[in-house]
Design a protein around this motif. Structure first.
Motif, PDB file in Angstrom:
ATOM      1  N   ASN A 118      -5.714   0.903  -4.866  1.00  0.00           N
ATOM      2  CA  ASN A 118      -4.850  -0.245  -4.593  1.00  0.00           C
ATOM      3  C   ASN A 118      -3.410   0.166  -4.314  1.00  0.00           C
ATOM      4  OD1 ASN A 118      -6.925  -2.126  -5.146  1.00  0.00           O
ATOM      5  ND2 ASN A 118      -6.513  -1.972  -7.336  1.00  0.00           N
TER       6      ASN A 118
ATOM      7  N   PHE B 130      -2.871  -2.634   7.528  1.00  0.00           N
ATOM      8  CA  PHE B 130      -2.207  -3.275   6.387  1.00  0.00           C
ATOM      9  C   PHE B 130      -0.931  -2.553   5.966  1.00  0.00           C
ATOM     10  CE2 PHE B 130      -6.477  -4.896   6.186  1.00  0.00           C
ATOM     11  CZ  PHE B 130      -6.290  -6.211   5.812  1.00  0.00           C
TER      12      PHE B 130
ATOM     13  N   ARG C  23     -12.844  -4.079   9.810  1.00  0.00           N
ATOM     14  CA  ARG C  23     -11.782  -3.379   9.094  1.00  0.00           C
ATOM     15  C   ARG C  23     -12.193  -1.966   8.700  1.00  0.00           C
ATOM     16  NH1 ARG C  23      -9.038  -8.492   5.903  1.00  0.00           N
ATOM     17  NH2 ARG C  23      -8.860  -9.752   7.775  1.00  0.00           N
TER      18      ARG C  23
ATOM     19  N   TYR D  24      -4.980  -0.152   1.992  1.00  0.00           N
ATOM     20  CA  TYR D  24      -4.353  -1.413   1.620  1.00  0.00           C
ATOM     21  C   TYR D  24      -2.826  -1.313   1.677  1.00  0.00           C
ATOM     22  CZ  TYR D  24      -8.559  -3.837  -0.050  1.00  0.00           C
ATOM     23  OH  TYR D  24      -9.761  -4.480  -0.148  1.00  0.00           O
ATOM     24  N   ARG D  25      -2.192  -2.477   1.531  1.00  0.00           N
ATOM     25  CA  ARG D  25      -0.751  -2.615   1.715  1.00  0.00           C
ATOM     26  C   ARG D  25       0.084  -1.613   0.916  1.00  0.00           C
ATOM     27  NH1 ARG D  25      -3.175  -7.457   1.964  1.00  0.00           N
ATOM     28  NH2 ARG D  25      -2.263  -9.078   3.267  1.00  0.00           N
TER      29      ARG D  25
ATOM     30  N   THR E  62      -9.756   2.410   0.338  1.00  0.00           N
ATOM     31  CA  THR E  62     -10.668   1.554  -0.401  1.00  0.00           C
ATOM     32  C   THR E  62     -11.945   2.274  -0.784  1.00  0.00           C
ATOM     33  OG1 THR E  62     -11.536   0.809   1.703  1.00  0.00           O
ATOM     34  CG2 THR E  62      -9.877  -0.582   0.657  1.00  0.00           C
TER      35      THR E  62
ATOM     36  N   HIS F 110       3.780 -10.061  -1.274  1.00  0.00           N
ATOM     37  CA  HIS F 110       3.386  -8.647  -1.346  1.00  0.00           C
ATOM     38  C   HIS F 110       4.512  -7.698  -0.993  1.00  0.00           C
ATOM     39  CE1 HIS F 110       3.289  -9.059   2.937  1.00  0.00           C
ATOM     40  NE2 HIS F 110       2.362 -10.007   2.853  1.00  0.00           N
TER      41      HIS F 110
ATOM     42  N   TRP G 253       1.489  -8.528  -7.171  1.00  0.00           N
ATOM     43  CA  TRP G 253       1.201  -7.986  -5.849  1.00  0.00           C
ATOM     44  C   TRP G 253       2.379  -7.203  -5.291  1.00  0.00           C
ATOM     45  CZ3 TRP G 253      -0.746 -11.184  -1.048  1.00  0.00           C
ATOM     46  CH2 TRP G 253      -1.735 -10.451  -0.386  1.00  0.00           C
TER      47      TRP G 253
ATOM     48  N   HIS H 171       1.268  -8.500   6.808  1.00  0.00           N
ATOM     49  CA  HIS H 171       0.492  -7.766   5.802  1.00  0.00           C
ATOM     50  C   HIS H 171       1.397  -6.923   4.909  1.00  0.00           C
ATOM     51  CE1 HIS H 171      -3.664  -7.912   8.020  1.00  0.00           C
ATOM     52  NE2 HIS H 171      -3.283  -9.065   7.526  1.00  0.00           N
TER      53      HIS H 171
END
Lengths: 370, 90
Positions: A363, A261, A284, A320-321, A338, A161, A105, A218
């Motif tokens: 991702n 995030f 979200r 995402y992060r 996403t 993360h 991650w 996050h």
């Protein structure tokens, strides 16, 4: 100035390149069908690391020495044998925490030659001192009894993360955990301190909201030229620290939303950071289905809402992060969603160029370092 | 005794995993012999604790194994072990 992007998606790895007219477009693809969780580019070389979470066959790593033209399988951080007399259960669900890598991650370059750090789900931090040929679990953090209170956030089990390596001191490492707060070491992992005064959440029962262990950061990033300045996109909002994460202040007046995030910070301007907001944790998607990036240039006192070049039509992209990155010179930004959208800015977010809206779920977005 | 070990073609997408013959009395020993010859295959079939991966299935002849943790299922000469991706998750 980087002219290349590496995009890790649920269905493969994509290389994006800028042409001499300033257009960013697909260069090639690799590993089609395989979920790529993360890509790391090493500065000063063309070495890349890519992490995979193969649905059936587990977590895998690949390494490239030529910017992604060719790849070789590399060792995966692995957990030691779990002693039979240890009970290790997720406190939220009461199920056994697997002592087996579920997801890579986070990865970060260490401060000494060939040193790498790797954060995983279910919460193990690993270190390599030989460029990833061998990995060692940082036992002091894994064995800390407070780890038993870490919880999964989104995933079934807790994970690391964000890994921040202090450019002034390679033994000073700070990690952020969903859900388990922010932890720091000054001796490369032998002793750990849970930090995070000022963080708070609304999601735990009354009286627990300010417990540093119950925080869900996050994503946390560090300004490389002002390493005491950290920015955090937290489950509950946006926080900023001026002392390496010991103390935080919450920024509450953030249009259109403080939920999200991803966060990136300018490499030379610690007061300048960017976020991609979503409406709120139980919804979200972008606020009013309008995809925007927010930017502060004054340490969080005010925010610009940037949308020039982002979709005019309703958009439901979530970022995402690790799907937001900034180039080493701080001029270029890129983020992926996403729903397979990818955008690049060459002027700090004032204008955006759409690269694609048809990629697999994204991702990880990574500028290849020069 | 001679046991045949075969792998799903889906695994061959990722690495070389040729069919093989081994001599063993348990699944654990059969796989162990195979992994000694083909060490990179181990992490695709077993997790860090040596258990069968959640989304991998192993058949002996046409029956799913019963012990995914200790791999103690008995095997006999002429048996065929087949490693496949489970038709779930993934």
């Amino acid at each position: 100035m980087s002219n290349r992007l590496l995009i890790g998606t649920q269905k493969g790895l994509f290389r994006i390149a800028r042409d001499d007219k300033g257009r960013w477009a697909m260069h090639d693809s690799r590993f089609i069908g395989d979920p790529v969780s993360l890509v790391l580019s090493e500065p000063g070389s063309r070495r890349l690391h890519a992490a995979f979470a193969l649905g059936h066959f587990g977590v895998k790593m690949q390494r490239s020495e030529d910017g992604g033209a060719s790849w070789q399988e590399a060792p995966v951080p692995g957990y030691p044998e779990k002693p039979a007399d240890i009970e290790d259960k997720d406190p939220m669900r009461g199920i056994d925490i697997p002592w087996s890598t579920q997801l890579i991650w986070s990865m970060a370059l260490g401060g000494t030659p060939n040193e790498l750090w790797c954060g995983t789900i279910p919460g193990g931090l690993f270190r390599s001192v030989d460029g990833g040929d061998n990995w060692t679990l940082i036992r002091a953090l894994w064995d800390d009894p407070r780890r038993r209170q870490w919880m999964g956030g989104g995933y079934d089990f807790a994970g690391i993360h964000s890994i921040l390596v202090d450019p002034r001191d390679p033994a000073h490492i700070t990690v952020a955990i969903s859900v388990g707060g922010v932890w720091t070491t000054h001796d490369a992992g032998t002793n750990w301190t849970l930090i995070g005064n000022g963080l708070r959440n609304d999601y735990t029962p009354p009286g627990m909201g300010e417990n540093p262990l119950m925080q869900d950061p996050h994503r946390v990033v560090q300004c490389p030229t002002a390493p005491d300045r950290l920015w955090m996109q937290h489950h509950n909002g946006i926080f900023v620290s001026d002392n390496g994460g010991i103390d935080w202040r919450e920024l509450t007046d953030v249009p259109p939303s403080a939920f999200g995030f991803a966060v990136v910070v300018h490499p030379d301007e610690p007061d300048t950071a960017w976020f991609v907001p979503a409406a709120k944790d139980e919804q979200r998607v972008p606020v009013d289905a309008r995809l925007v990036v927010t930017r502060t240039r004054d340490g969080g006192r005010s925010f610009d809402v940037l949308g020039n070049g982002l979709p005019d039509e309703p958009a439901y992209d979530l970022i995402y992060r690790h799907a937001f990155d900034i180039s080493a010179d701080g001029e270029r930004l890129a983020f992926g969603s996403t729903t397979g959208g990818l955008w690049v800015s060459e002027n700090r977010g004032d204008d955006w160029q759409c690269v694609s809206t048809h990629l697999p779920p994204i991702n990880s977005v990574c500028f290849e370092m020069d | 005794m001679s046991i045949v070990l075969r792998f799903t073609p889906n695994l061959a997408r990722h690495l070389d995993c040729p069919d093989a013959r081994v001599a063993a009395e348990t699944l654990h020993d059969a796989l162990d012999q195979y992994f000694r010859q083909n060490p990179s295959v181990r992490g695709y079939v077993l997790d860090d604790q040596g258990m069968v991966r959640k989304h991998v299935a192993i058949f002996i002849n046409q029956a799913l194994i019963s012990d995914r943790i200790g791999l103690t299922d008995k095997i006999d000469a002429g048996d065929e072990i087949f490693v496949m991706q489970a038709l779930s998750g993934g």
